[in-house]
Design an enzyme around this catalytic site. Structure first.
Site, PDB file in Angstrom:
ATOM      1  N   GLY A  52       0.870  -1.241   0.289  1.00 30.58           N
ATOM      2  CA  GLY A  52       0.031  -0.409  -0.127  1.00 30.58           C
ATOM      3  C   GLY A  52       1.039   1.826  -0.201  1.00 30.58           C
ATOM      4  CB  CYS A  84       5.179  -3.922  -0.070  1.00 35.14           C
ATOM      5  SG  CYS A  84       6.090  -2.550  -0.537  1.00 35.14           S
ATOM      6  CE1 TYR A  85       1.281   1.202   5.391  1.00 37.59           C
ATOM      7  CE2 TYR A  85      -0.542  -1.083   5.499  1.00 37.59           C
ATOM      8  CZ  TYR A  85       0.442   0.831   5.964  1.00 37.59           C
ATOM      9  OH  TYR A  85      -0.711   1.301   7.056  1.00 37.59           O
ATOM     10  CG  HIS A 113       5.855  -6.407  -4.469  1.00 39.56           C
ATOM     11  ND1 HIS A 113       4.753  -5.794  -3.595  1.00 39.56           N
ATOM     12  CD2 HIS A 113       6.872  -5.288  -4.175  1.00 39.56           C
ATOM     13  CE1 HIS A 113       4.312  -5.068  -3.794  1.00 39.56           C
ATOM     14  NE2 HIS A 113       5.898  -4.299  -3.200  1.00 39.56           N
ATOM     15  CD  GLU A 117       3.312  -9.000  -4.818  1.00 40.81           C
ATOM     16  OE1 GLU A 117       3.808  -9.330  -4.444  1.00 40.81           O
ATOM     17  OE2 GLU A 117       2.764  -7.653  -5.393  1.00 40.81           O
ATOM     18  CG  ASP A 162     -16.059  -9.392 -19.278  1.00 45.87           C
ATOM     19  OD1 ASP A 162     -14.931  -9.839 -19.710  1.00 45.87           O
ATOM     20  OD2 ASP A 162     -15.250  -8.294 -18.715  1.00 45.87           O
ATOM     21  CE  LYS A 187     -11.306  -9.146 -20.059  1.00 45.34           C
ATOM     22  NZ  LYS A 187     -12.688  -8.596 -20.575  1.00 45.34           N
TER      23      LYS A 187
END
Ligand code: XMP
Length: 506
Positions: free
Chosen positions: A54, A81-82, A167, A169, A225, A364
């Protein structure tokens, strides 16, 4: 129900990436508000909790905090992180501003930890921080460091609490997927029971239970979608679905017919509303981009309302809402750069008893996989994003039928050339500028508009880099457009990234 990992959101830009990477490792994940109470967390009985990054500094007043009790539930926690800084701060450690912030990929040295099993001791990690943990809380040890950060990761094994300043991810951290996998399988003890295959069966069952013998209406745009939503519904309730496709006349070459042919074979009623003249007349004298978007959005709703009232006794409205739509609308919004209009974005006052959103749990790429499983053509499932207002915002200035025809031709050539590339950019299209320049064709002087080409590399479409297209291809596109399309004098290539530009020109 699948095992759940909760992703608690503290405003980091990677929250969806975290949830998506967890799902990619066959563990179901959901994003929730960072301040969710420990009682609520316990009620959902997750096997693990991930605290996101964040933009705030934990030591400043009003910075978001989680419920401290979640650290003593016995549920494994990974702070990123945060998230790591907040955990350390709340448990008695200290966080301070770093002398040198770290931004980008840096080398780290990892120590032995369940989190780093099978990850090399020297590992490149993505850092993006100006604060760092200067003192670990009691019971924690450092398990990674970089040149500028002593506590680049930490753990308290008996409390099942872990933190990484970097990070894992993102693809920029080497072996990031392995680190995420270690957290899920070695720390949380996941069994990996989340499979997309089950999603179709579960949704089919739940749609049938909800809809019974009633009718359902869907606004079909031909985008990924709404198309997948239509395919799923026609499988669940064959013959009970009506799709209204509002053809506003701003589609690309042959696109309206392709959509019609993909859906008219399915077990549903397909209504194509030809509203071309109506939309074009609304565009007369309008050249401001925001005004164009607003007028088209409002007209779309009007046409849809008119058509839907012609169909009697339809209690259900289906929408192709997907998970990121829900996550985004739950958060704070920044400044309005463009009022994005999607045909799914219908007003709340339409007279339906209930709304069905069968894709609202999916990202998605999961929707695309589902579309393939449901037998939709590749061209639909892998379709690039296309703005709701269509070519109207790719024709600069006032939109006319003539300008649309020029743009359609140029855009078709561009797409044909780039579709043939082995490694294609993520999104590409042509823009008809409102600048005219002098040219020469044969012996004649010309004074015709300039076509611009846009081709970008992006993963999230929120930022992008322009694609470094080979000059040979650019040259071929330019010569084809200027020779095959009358009244184009010149072709230019847009070499601006986002930010500072946006992907679309309007
Ligand atoms: P911008 O131009 O905002 O576009 O950088 C980011 C991405 O969104 C697409 N885009 C839209 N998508 N409705 C949509 O569904 C819209 O009104 C719209 N406007 C832009 C754009 O093509 C890019 O992929």
């Amino acid at each position: 129900m699948s095992e759940l990992v909760l992703v608690l959101d503290f405003g980091g830009q990677y929250k969806e990436l975290i949830a998506r990477s967890v799902r990619g490792l066959s563990v179901y994940s959901e994003i929730r508000m960072g301040n969710m109470s420990a009682d609520e967390v316990q009620r959902l009985s997750p096997i693990g909790i991930i605290l996101t990054g964040g933009p705030n500094s934990v030591y400043l007043p009003d910075s978001p905090m989680c419920d401290k009790k979640i650290f003593s539930l016995g549920i494994p926690v990974l702070g990123i992180c945060y998230g790591m800084q907040m955990m350390c701060h709340m448990l008695g450690g200290a966080v301070k501003r770093s002398e040198h912030g770290e931004y980008g990929t840096v080398n780290s040295t990892l120590k032995a930890s369940a989190l780093f099993k099978d990850v090399p001791k020297k590992n490149a990690v993505l850092m993006s921080h100006s604060d760092q943990v200067s003192k670990l809380p009691k019971g924690f040890v450092s398990i990674a460091k970089t040149a500028d950060c002593e506590n680049a990761a930490c753990e308290n094994v008996s409390a099942k609490l872990y933190g990484v300043q970097f990070h894992p991810e993102t693809g920029h951290t080497a072996n990031g997927r392995e680190i995420m996998r270690n957290f899920l399988y070695r720390v949380c003890g996941a069994s990996g029971d989340y499979k997309l295959d089950d999603y179709i069966d579960r949704q089919v069952k739940s749609i049938r239970e909800k809809v019974k013998e009633e009718k359902v209406l869907l606004a079909l745009s031909g985008g990924v979608d709404s198309s997948v939503c239509a395919a799923l519904l026609s499988k669940a309730i064959p013959g009970q679905l009506t799709c209204i496709f509002v053809d506003h006349g701003f589609m690309r070459q042959n696109e309206g017919d392709e959509i019609e042919s993909a859906f008219s074979k399915r077990n549903l009623r397909f209504v194509r509303v030809n509203a071309k003249e109506r939309f074009l007349s609304k565009m007369k004298g309008v050249s401001d981009p925001e005004q164009k978007r607003k007028i088209i959005g409002a007209e779309f709703i009007r046409v849809f309302e008119e058509e839907s009232t012609k169909i009697k006794n339809v209690p259900f409205l289906a929408q192709g809402t997907i998970y990121p739509d829900i996550v985004e609308s739950g958060g704070k919004h920044g400044a309005t750069i463009k009022s994005h209009h999607n045909v799914g974005g219908l007003p709340d006052n339409l007279k339906f008893t209930a709304v069905i959103e069968p894709l609202s749990g999916l990202f998605k790429d999961e929707v695309r996989i589902l579309g393939k499983k449901l037998g939709l053509p590749q061209s639909l499932v892998n379709r690039q994003p296309f703005p709701g207002p269509g070519l109207a915002i790719r024709v600069m200035g006032e939109v006319t039928e003539e300008k649309l025809a020029v743009l359609r031709g140029a855009d078709a050539i561009l797409r044909e050339e780039l579709d043939a590339m082995k490694r294609r950019p993520d999104q590409y299209f042509a823009v008809l500028t409102d600048t005219r320049t002098v040219g020469v064709k044969g012996d004649d002087r010309t004074y015709d508009p300039v076509v611009a080409i846009r081709a970008v590399l992006t993963g999230d479409f929120m930022t992008c880099d322009y694609a470094p297209l080979p000059h040979k291809i650019l040259g071929r596109i330019s010569s084809r457009i200027t020779s095959e399309i009358k009244s184009v004098s010149r072709v230019v290539y847009d070499i601006t990234s986002k930010p500072p530009a946006t992907v679309e020109w309007e």
